[in-house]
Write an enzyme that holds these catalytic residues in place. Structure first.
Site, PDB file in Angstrom:
ATOM      1  N   MET A   1      32.135 120.208 106.229  1.00 37.41           N
ATOM      2  CA  MET A   1      33.053 119.563 105.279  1.00 37.41           C
ATOM      3  C   MET A   1      33.812 120.633 104.504  1.00 37.41           C
ATOM      4  O   MET A   1      33.213 121.577 103.976  1.00 37.41           O
ATOM      5  CB  MET A   1      32.278 118.682 104.290  1.00 37.41           C
ATOM      6  CG  MET A   1      31.687 117.413 104.876  1.00 37.41           C
ATOM      7  SD  MET A   1      32.888 116.278 105.594  1.00 37.41           S
ATOM      8  CE  MET A   1      33.939 115.868 104.197  1.00 37.41           C
TER       9      MET A   1
ATOM     10  N   ASP B   1      35.835 106.923 108.497  1.00 35.64           N
ATOM     11  CA  ASP B   1      34.970 107.312 107.387  1.00 35.64           C
ATOM     12  C   ASP B   1      34.222 106.092 106.846  1.00 35.64           C
ATOM     13  O   ASP B   1      34.827 105.198 106.251  1.00 35.64           O
ATOM     14  CB  ASP B   1      35.795 107.939 106.263  1.00 35.64           C
ATOM     15  CG  ASP B   1      36.286 109.329 106.617  1.00 35.64           C
ATOM     16  OD1 ASP B   1      35.455 110.151 107.065  1.00 35.64           O
ATOM     17  OD2 ASP B   1      37.493 109.593 106.455  1.00 35.64           O
TER      18      ASP B   1
ATOM     19  N   HIS C   1      39.173 109.099 113.576  1.00 36.42           N
ATOM     20  CA  HIS C   1      38.074 109.407 112.660  1.00 36.42           C
ATOM     21  C   HIS C   1      37.907 108.245 111.684  1.00 36.42           C
ATOM     22  O   HIS C   1      38.845 107.855 110.988  1.00 36.42           O
ATOM     23  CB  HIS C   1      38.409 110.701 111.928  1.00 36.42           C
ATOM     24  CG  HIS C   1      37.343 111.214 111.021  1.00 36.42           C
ATOM     25  ND1 HIS C   1      36.282 111.981 111.457  1.00 36.42           N
ATOM     26  CD2 HIS C   1      37.175 111.088 109.684  1.00 36.42           C
ATOM     27  CE1 HIS C   1      35.518 112.319 110.433  1.00 36.42           C
ATOM     28  NE2 HIS C   1      36.030 111.778 109.334  1.00 36.42           N
TER      29      HIS C   1
ATOM     30  N   MET D   1      31.645 104.798 104.181  1.00 36.51           N
ATOM     31  CA  MET D   1      31.069 105.192 102.878  1.00 36.51           C
ATOM     32  C   MET D   1      30.387 103.992 102.240  1.00 36.51           C
ATOM     33  O   MET D   1      30.921 102.882 102.276  1.00 36.51           O
ATOM     34  CB  MET D   1      32.175 105.693 101.947  1.00 36.51           C
ATOM     35  CG  MET D   1      33.020 106.809 102.528  1.00 36.51           C
ATOM     36  SD  MET D   1      34.174 107.439 101.303  1.00 36.51           S
ATOM     37  CE  MET D   1      35.203 108.512 102.323  1.00 36.51           C
TER      38      MET D   1
ATOM     39  N   SER E   1      42.267 110.600 110.318  1.00 36.10           N
ATOM     40  CA  SER E   1      41.301 109.811 109.560  1.00 36.10           C
ATOM     41  C   SER E   1      41.944 108.511 109.086  1.00 36.10           C
ATOM     42  O   SER E   1      42.919 108.521 108.331  1.00 36.10           O
ATOM     43  CB  SER E   1      40.801 110.595 108.348  1.00 36.10           C
ATOM     44  OG  SER E   1      40.059 109.724 107.520  1.00 36.10           O
TER      45      SER E   1
ATOM     46  N   HIS F   1      32.218 108.926 110.975  1.00 31.12           N
ATOM     47  CA  HIS F   1      31.642 109.875 110.010  1.00 31.12           C
ATOM     48  C   HIS F   1      30.909 109.043 108.953  1.00 31.12           C
ATOM     49  O   HIS F   1      31.534 108.420 108.097  1.00 31.12           O
ATOM     50  CB  HIS F   1      32.788 110.703 109.390  1.00 31.12           C
ATOM     51  CG  HIS F   1      32.357 111.643 108.318  1.00 31.12           C
ATOM     52  ND1 HIS F   1      33.252 112.267 107.469  1.00 31.12           N
ATOM     53  CD2 HIS F   1      31.124 112.081 107.937  1.00 31.12           C
ATOM     54  CE1 HIS F   1      32.593 113.053 106.620  1.00 31.12           C
ATOM     55  NE2 HIS F   1      31.310 112.943 106.865  1.00 31.12           N
TER      56      HIS F   1
ATOM     57  N   MET G   1      29.039 108.532 105.793  1.00 32.23           N
ATOM     58  CA  MET G   1      28.683 109.075 104.475  1.00 32.23           C
ATOM     59  C   MET G   1      27.861 108.005 103.768  1.00 32.23           C
ATOM     60  O   MET G   1      28.330 107.322 102.848  1.00 32.23           O
ATOM     61  CB  MET G   1      29.955 109.450 103.706  1.00 32.23           C
ATOM     62  CG  MET G   1      30.610 110.709 104.252  1.00 32.23           C
ATOM     63  SD  MET G   1      32.325 110.887 103.781  1.00 32.23           S
ATOM     64  CE  MET G   1      33.086 109.862 105.046  1.00 32.23           C
TER      65      MET G   1
ATOM     66  N   ASP H   1      36.689 118.910 108.222  1.00 31.02           N
ATOM     67  CA  ASP H   1      37.152 117.642 107.656  1.00 31.02           C
ATOM     68  C   ASP H   1      37.370 117.811 106.158  1.00 31.02           C
ATOM     69  O   ASP H   1      36.431 118.110 105.423  1.00 31.02           O
ATOM     70  CB  ASP H   1      36.086 116.566 107.931  1.00 31.02           C
ATOM     71  CG  ASP H   1      36.494 115.185 107.427  1.00 31.02           C
ATOM     72  OD1 ASP H   1      37.663 114.998 107.050  1.00 31.02           O
ATOM     73  OD2 ASP H   1      35.615 114.289 107.445  1.00 31.02           O
TER      74      ASP H   1
HETATM   75  O1  5SP Z   1      35.419 112.365 105.157  1.00 30.94           O
HETATM   76  C1  5SP Z   1      36.457 112.471 104.508  1.00 30.94           C
HETATM   77  C2  5SP Z   1      36.457 112.405 103.029  1.00 30.94           C
HETATM   78  O2  5SP Z   1      35.154 112.263 102.599  1.00 30.94           O
HETATM   79  C3  5SP Z   1      37.691 112.747 105.260  1.00 30.94           C
HETATM   80  O3  5SP Z   1      37.617 112.319 106.590  1.00 30.94           O
HETATM   81  C4  5SP Z   1      39.015 112.400 104.623  1.00 30.94           C
HETATM   82  O4  5SP Z   1      39.449 111.138 104.972  1.00 30.94           O
HETATM   83  C5  5SP Z   1      40.037 113.404 105.057  1.00 30.94           C
HETATM   84  O5  5SP Z   1      41.239 113.155 104.399  1.00 30.94           O
HETATM   85  P1  5SP Z   1      42.275 114.320 104.105  1.00 30.94           P
HETATM   86  O6  5SP Z   1      41.555 115.338 103.256  1.00 30.94           O
HETATM   87  O7  5SP Z   1      42.659 114.884 105.436  1.00 30.94           O
HETATM   88  O8  5SP Z   1      43.401 113.639 103.401  1.00 30.94           O
HETATM   89 FE   FE2 Z   2      35.515 112.195 107.314  1.00 36.59          FE
END
Ligand code: 5SP
Ligand code: FE2
Length: 232
Positions: free
Chosen positions: A135, A33, A31, A35, A8, A64, A66, A173
């Protein structure tokens, strides 16, 4: 199929995103993220950064989302170059229509469940998807502790995938690390997102290989789940 490890980028140095993407080029997917500070209390990046990242690495992008209103925004991430786009079912107005649109535009369609969202009401949607994301932390931040109470949901999801005879990837994740990945793999996950466990390591590429080896050891070898790694 072989375990897939998706680092990520949230845990990377945002001032050096291109280099950070290159640092994990043995990974299966990167990955990303996204947001929006509405669906989750954090703000990261959007379409232009995804487009730039896609040009900076050969690793396919696993976006991903969010965000609120994924029905409106998700197709733009396909156009920006994402190979897989995950929307949250809690935010989608029309998940089936959205999954079909993502697929029609040429990406893998994926749906995510927050920790309090059960899989059972969505059983009939599974054939519309290429991946289901369970999740294992509350979405919003990297570096949180793995919620092991999600393991039964991972198991149930794997059972439903098998019941319908689907070739659906099952992603986890949040809090995935050398300490937790084997439990996830044993429960039936086959795609593992890892942020802090990869980018917090001295050698991120080596961390990817080590996580993959642990996941594959936990399931004996590849292919135990009865599905193959066919992409779209
Ligand atoms: O979507 C998410 C958080 O919302 C993840 O993708 C985090 O980025 C994962 O990070 P770690 O928990 O592996 O540090
Ligand atoms: Fe994520």
């Amino acid at each position: 199929m072989a375990a897939q490890i998706n680092p990520s980028i949230l845990s990377a140095d945002f001032a050096r995103l291109a280099d950070e993407a290159k640092a994990v080029e043995g990974a299966d997917w990167l990955h990303v993220d996204v947001m929006d500070n509405h669906f989750v209390p954090n703000l990261t990046l959007g379409v232009p950064v995804v487009e730039a990242l896609g040009k900076a690495t050969d690793t396919p992008l696993d976006c991903h989302l969010m965000i609120e209103d994924p029905d409106r925004w998700a197709p733009q991430y396909v156009e920006a170059g994402a190979g897989s786009v995950t929307f949250h079912v809690e935010a989608a107005a029309a998940p089936v229509r959205l999954a079909r649109e993502i697929r029609a535009k040429g990406a893998r369609a994926s749906m995510a469940l927050k920790p309090a969202t059960p899989i059972e009401p969505y059983e009939d949607l599974l054939p519309e998807l290429d991946m289901l994301l369970v999740m294992t932390v509350e979405p919003g931040f990297g570096g949180q502790a793995f919620l092991d109470i999600m393991l039964p949901k991972i198991r149930r999801t794997r059972e439903l995938i098998a019941k319908h005879g689907l070739e659906l990837w099952l992603q986890v994740d949040g809090g995935v690390s050398a300490a937790t990945i084997e439990r996830c793999a044993e429960a039936g996950a086959d795609v593992f997102v890892a942020g802090s466990a990869v980018y917090g390591a001295e050698d991120p590429a080596k961390a990817v290989q080590e996580l993959r080896a642990l996941a594959e050891k936990a399931t004996g070898t590849t292919g135990l789940c009865g599905h193959s790694a066919t992409g779209r």
